[in-house]
Design a protein around this motif. Structure first.
Motif, PDB file in Angstrom:
ATOM      1  N   ALA A 290      45.453  56.219  37.631  1.00 37.45           N
ATOM      2  CA  ALA A 290      46.065  55.862  38.912  1.00 37.45           C
ATOM      3  C   ALA A 290      45.069  55.986  40.054  1.00 37.45           C
ATOM      4  O   ALA A 290      45.400  56.407  41.154  1.00 37.45           O
ATOM      5  CB  ALA A 290      47.310  56.723  39.180  1.00 37.45           C
ATOM      6  N   GLN A 291      43.814  55.646  39.754  1.00 31.91           N
ATOM      7  CA  GLN A 291      42.768  55.651  40.760  1.00 31.91           C
ATOM      8  C   GLN A 291      42.409  54.207  41.109  1.00 31.91           C
ATOM      9  O   GLN A 291      42.313  53.356  40.218  1.00 31.91           O
ATOM     10  CB  GLN A 291      41.513  56.385  40.249  1.00 31.91           C
ATOM     11  N   LYS A 292      42.220  53.955  42.388  1.00 33.06           N
ATOM     12  CA  LYS A 292      41.893  52.611  42.831  1.00 33.06           C
ATOM     13  C   LYS A 292      40.648  52.664  43.718  1.00 33.06           C
ATOM     14  O   LYS A 292      40.489  53.560  44.545  1.00 33.06           O
ATOM     15  CB  LYS A 292      43.068  51.993  43.595  1.00 33.06           C
ATOM     16  N   THR A 293      39.754  51.669  43.521  1.00 35.81           N
ATOM     17  CA  THR A 293      38.514  51.584  44.293  1.00 35.81           C
ATOM     18  C   THR A 293      38.360  50.185  44.853  1.00 35.81           C
ATOM     19  O   THR A 293      38.510  49.194  44.123  1.00 35.81           O
ATOM     20  CB  THR A 293      37.288  51.913  43.425  1.00 35.81           C
ATOM     21  N   PHE A 294      38.070  50.117  46.134  1.00 36.98           N
ATOM     22  CA  PHE A 294      37.728  48.847  46.781  1.00 36.98           C
ATOM     23  C   PHE A 294      36.351  49.004  47.416  1.00 36.98           C
ATOM     24  O   PHE A 294      36.076  49.997  48.094  1.00 36.98           O
ATOM     25  CB  PHE A 294      38.757  48.483  47.856  1.00 36.98           C
TER      26      PHE A 294
ATOM     27  N   GLU B  17      37.638  58.105  30.064  1.00 39.66           N
ATOM     28  CA  GLU B  17      38.363  57.313  31.036  1.00 39.66           C
ATOM     29  C   GLU B  17      37.532  57.113  32.300  1.00 39.66           C
ATOM     30  O   GLU B  17      36.706  57.959  32.667  1.00 39.66           O
ATOM     31  CB  GLU B  17      39.686  57.998  31.386  1.00 39.66           C
ATOM     32  N   GLU B  18      37.764  56.003  32.973  1.00 40.08           N
ATOM     33  CA  GLU B  18      37.013  55.669  34.178  1.00 40.08           C
ATOM     34  C   GLU B  18      37.237  56.722  35.270  1.00 40.08           C
ATOM     35  O   GLU B  18      38.373  57.054  35.610  1.00 40.08           O
ATOM     36  CB  GLU B  18      37.449  54.292  34.705  1.00 40.08           C
ATOM     37  N   ASN B  19      36.126  57.268  35.801  1.00 39.47           N
ATOM     38  CA  ASN B  19      36.161  58.241  36.902  1.00 39.47           C
ATOM     39  C   ASN B  19      37.066  59.435  36.615  1.00 39.47           C
ATOM     40  O   ASN B  19      37.666  60.004  37.529  1.00 39.47           O
ATOM     41  CB  ASN B  19      36.604  57.559  38.208  1.00 39.47           C
ATOM     42  N   SER B  20      37.138  59.812  35.341  1.00 45.93           N
ATOM     43  CA  SER B  20      38.028  60.926  34.979  1.00 45.93           C
ATOM     44  C   SER B  20      37.347  62.285  35.094  1.00 45.93           C
ATOM     45  O   SER B  20      38.015  63.315  35.014  1.00 45.93           O
ATOM     46  CB  SER B  20      38.527  60.738  33.539  1.00 45.93           C
TER      47      SER B  20
ATOM     48  N   ARG C  83      33.364  51.405  51.201  1.00 54.13           N
ATOM     49  CA  ARG C  83      33.991  51.795  49.935  1.00 54.13           C
ATOM     50  C   ARG C  83      35.234  52.623  50.238  1.00 54.13           C
ATOM     51  O   ARG C  83      35.180  53.590  51.007  1.00 54.13           O
ATOM     52  CB  ARG C  83      33.026  52.604  49.075  1.00 54.13           C
ATOM     53  N   ILE C  84      36.358  52.257  49.616  1.00 56.58           N
ATOM     54  CA  ILE C  84      37.623  52.984  49.765  1.00 56.58           C
ATOM     55  C   ILE C  84      38.080  53.429  48.385  1.00 56.58           C
ATOM     56  O   ILE C  84      38.194  52.602  47.466  1.00 56.58           O
ATOM     57  CB  ILE C  84      38.703  52.102  50.417  1.00 56.58           C
ATOM     58  N   PHE C  85      38.335  54.730  48.240  1.00 61.35           N
ATOM     59  CA  PHE C  85      38.786  55.287  46.969  1.00 61.35           C
ATOM     60  C   PHE C  85      40.103  56.017  47.180  1.00 61.35           C
ATOM     61  O   PHE C  85      40.241  56.802  48.120  1.00 61.35           O
ATOM     62  CB  PHE C  85      37.732  56.254  46.409  1.00 61.35           C
TER      63      PHE C  85
ATOM     64  N   TYR D  60      36.890  45.397  43.097  1.00 67.59           N
ATOM     65  CA  TYR D  60      38.182  46.090  43.067  1.00 67.59           C
ATOM     66  C   TYR D  60      38.367  46.649  41.670  1.00 67.59           C
ATOM     67  O   TYR D  60      38.225  45.956  40.670  1.00 67.59           O
ATOM     68  CB  TYR D  60      39.341  45.157  43.399  1.00 67.59           C
ATOM     69  N   LYS D  61      38.671  47.965  41.598  1.00 64.90           N
ATOM     70  CA  LYS D  61      38.806  48.627  40.309  1.00 64.90           C
ATOM     71  C   LYS D  61      40.096  49.441  40.290  1.00 64.90           C
ATOM     72  O   LYS D  61      40.400  50.171  41.233  1.00 64.90           O
ATOM     73  CB  LYS D  61      37.613  49.555  40.063  1.00 64.90           C
ATOM     74  N   SER D  62      40.825  49.309  39.212  1.00 62.30           N
ATOM     75  CA  SER D  62      42.033  50.107  38.993  1.00 62.30           C
ATOM     76  C   SER D  62      41.870  50.863  37.690  1.00 62.30           C
ATOM     77  O   SER D  62      41.703  50.252  36.626  1.00 62.30           O
ATOM     78  CB  SER D  62      43.276  49.209  38.924  1.00 62.30           C
ATOM     79  N   ASP D  63      41.859  52.211  37.777  1.00 61.89           N
ATOM     80  CA  ASP D  63      41.628  53.034  36.601  1.00 61.89           C
ATOM     81  C   ASP D  63      42.950  53.478  35.988  1.00 61.89           C
ATOM     82  O   ASP D  63      43.999  53.462  36.624  1.00 61.89           O
ATOM     83  CB  ASP D  63      40.806  54.281  36.958  1.00 61.89           C
TER      84      ASP D  63
END
Length: 564
Positions: free
Chosen positions: A301-305, A473-476, A326-328, A295-298
């Protein structure tokens, strides 16, 4: 006074005997000056402490001469010429340079003989005399690998063939028939998955017994995270059976990984936090299975499960299955769900090939979309891939030495009633170059390329952050194609602490917005093994080719990997 004089004479006598014992001179000669020169060329020790040492040296010298072809050489005499000198005469006789060895084709194959001789005929092979011993050792080893561990070889019926050639017969003595593995007993880890014995180590009953080959196979246990070899395998021979004992222990292989990142938001100038949690469960059911939950929170305001389940060697076959979900979610713009199933074949401990399918569904969450760059779509891909992993689990800080992943995806994207062909290529590789025990260089290359006629924002490849180009930034970053290189110079202070540099470079294209850019990341970091796990700290600053370096753009990442 007489007592002191007596002791003085005893000491002098012992001292003179000690000097005498260390100054005996040996001279060896042959029948002629030419043969004496040959003896001298072989070499021997001329100085000795006593007669026993001289005697041993003479017979060692004679054995050396016989090995180079003077097989009829003989020590004629060793005699004392004076108090400190000994002469020895060795009769060399004729020197044989080659030997023709006759063999039985039913006991040794021509293939084995060609490993030791360049001249193999139907019933004999030829060797140089000095190579005979090494050749017999190799032949014995190869025959032992065919399941005959108690085999013995010898040469008999020596006869002179010509002026410098001999002939002999190869005799193969075996105390038993060919041995095969009848039983395999695992000690230390009784529930070690049997499918890994058969398909991973490739050790199974009815296999021809070869202890050297078995030892090479069990060394591959070091490539497993959940098991390791305690000591080399052992074997019990009885009259009718061969039992192999493997000594294996179960390792702690579950991991919990997380990091906390923070940096300054360029728009609000406030501190933003981001991070992730990564849980990995391995071999808890003793089948070699693995389960991963992410689980990732960038900070954008991006979230990944993401969840991943791997089941190797299904139904005791060499085939395994890998499931991925995978859910983004990007703020209030869109969500993307990826589902994939892959069937893989573990070629050996390092190589794996796979094929499978991947389904993707993305939904637009915007109530109004003026650019039409975010749309609902579905994709269906079929993929093939190859993976190579070379571990070095003896290094607790860097357990993987090198990795290579190649994957090709072919499929279609559907929007409403329209479809379009697409190709997605993925390359991910890294290698650690160990300069010495403390210094190493880490280099990683990663590239993704989405080939399509047109693009949507919610299907572009996302990258940036601690696992791609650091200092961003993560996944920016959104790209239709990107390639990046991560480099680190690492200095390992001891087995628990290391320091490293960060120099990253990336190039990416976004064909949706017609952007091409070069990116750079610089920084440093360190890692410390604690009782809680491996703590990592990274400080990196990122910039593109047209911007100036700003300290406010720096990113700090802290992560902790815990084994349990």
């Amino acid at each position: 006074m007489q007592k002191k004089s007596f002791l003085y004479h005893i000491i002098c006598m012992l001292f003179s005997m000690g000097l005498f014992s260390q100054n005996l001179k040996l001279t060896v000669y042959g029948e002629t000056e030419l043969k004496t020169a040959k003896i001298d060329s072989v070499g021997y020790n001329a100085n000795h402490k006593d007669f026993e040492s001289i005697n041993n040296e003479v017979y060692l010298l004679n054995a050396k001469l016989q090995k180079i072809g003077y097989i009829e050489s003989d020590v004629e005499f060793i005699k004392k010429t004076n108090d400190s000198s000994f002469n020895c005469k060795i009769v060399l006789k004729r020197r044989y340079k080659t030997i023709h060895i006759y063999y039985n084709t039913s006991t040794v194959s021509e293939k084995i003989l060609k490993m030791v001789s360049g001249e193999v005929n139907l019933n004999y092979f030829t060797l140089n005399i000095e190579n005979v011993e090494a050749a017999l050792v190799l032949i014995n080893q190869k025959l032992s690998e065919q399941g005959q561990p108690f085999l013995k070889l010898k040469l008999s019926d020596f006869k002179p063939d010509a002026a410098s050639s001999l002939s002999a017969t190869l005799v193969v003595e075996s105390k038993s028939d060919q041995r095969t593995i009848d039983n395999i007993i695992v000690k230390g880890y009784d529930k070690f998955p049997k499918s890994f014995l058969k398909h991973y180590l490739k050790i199974k009953p009815k296999q021809v017994f070869d202890l050297k080959r078995i030892q090479e196979k069990t060394e591959q246990l070091r490539n497993l995270r959940f098991a390791n070899e305690i000591k080399p395998p052992e074997v019990l021979f009885t009259k009718d059976s061969t039992t192999l004992y493997l000594y294996i222990k179960k390792n702690t292989s579950n991991t919990f990984d997380g990091f906390l990142g923070f940096g300054t938001n360029e728009q609000t100038n406030k501190l933003d936090f981001d991070g992730y949690l990564n849980l990995s469960l391995n071999n808890n059911l003793n089948y070699g299975e693995s389960f991963r939950l992410l689980y990732k929170s960038d900070e954008n305001a991006q979230k990944t499960f993401e969840s991943n389940l791997t089941l190797p060697y299904l139904f005791k076959s060499p085939i395994g299955i890998d499931f991925l979900l995978r859910i983004f979610k990007r703020d209030t713009s869109f969500t993307t769900v990826n589902q994939s199933v892959k069937a893989f074949y573990q070629v050996n401990s390092k190589h794996k090939i796979y094929t499978g399918i991947q389904l993707t569904e993305s939904n637009n969450l915007l109530s109004t979309n003026t650019t039409n760059s975010i749309l609902d779509y579905k994709t269906f891909y079929t993929n093939v891939g190859y993976e190579f992993i070379q571990p070095q689990f003896s290094n607790l800080l860097f357990p993987i030495k090198s990795k290579l992943l190649l994957e090709t995806n072919f499929g279609k994207r559907s929007i409403s009633q329209e479809s379009e062909n697409q190709i997605l290529l993925i390359i991910d590789a890294f290698k650690i170059f160990n300069l010495n025990d403390k210094n190493s260089i880490y280099i990683r290359g990663n590239a993704n390329n989405l080939n399509s006629k047109n693009y949507l924002e919610n299907e572009l490849i996302r990258f940036g952050g601690i696992n791609s180009i650091r200092g961003f930034e993560e996944n920016s970053l959104f790209a239709s194609m990107y390639g990046l290189i991560n480099t680190e110079y690492r200095y390992q202070i001891d087995n628990n602490i290391y320091l490293h540099s960060i120099i990253d470079f990336a190039y990416y294209q976004n064909k949706l917005t017609n952007i091409e850019e070069k990116l750079y990341g610089y920084g440093f970091g360190f890692g410390i093994r604690t009782n809680a796990g491996l703590l990592k700290f990274n400080y990196a600053n990122g910039k593109n080719e047209n911007s100036k370096f700003k300290l406010s753009n720096s990113k700090i990442h802290i992560s902790l990997v815990t084994y349990f």
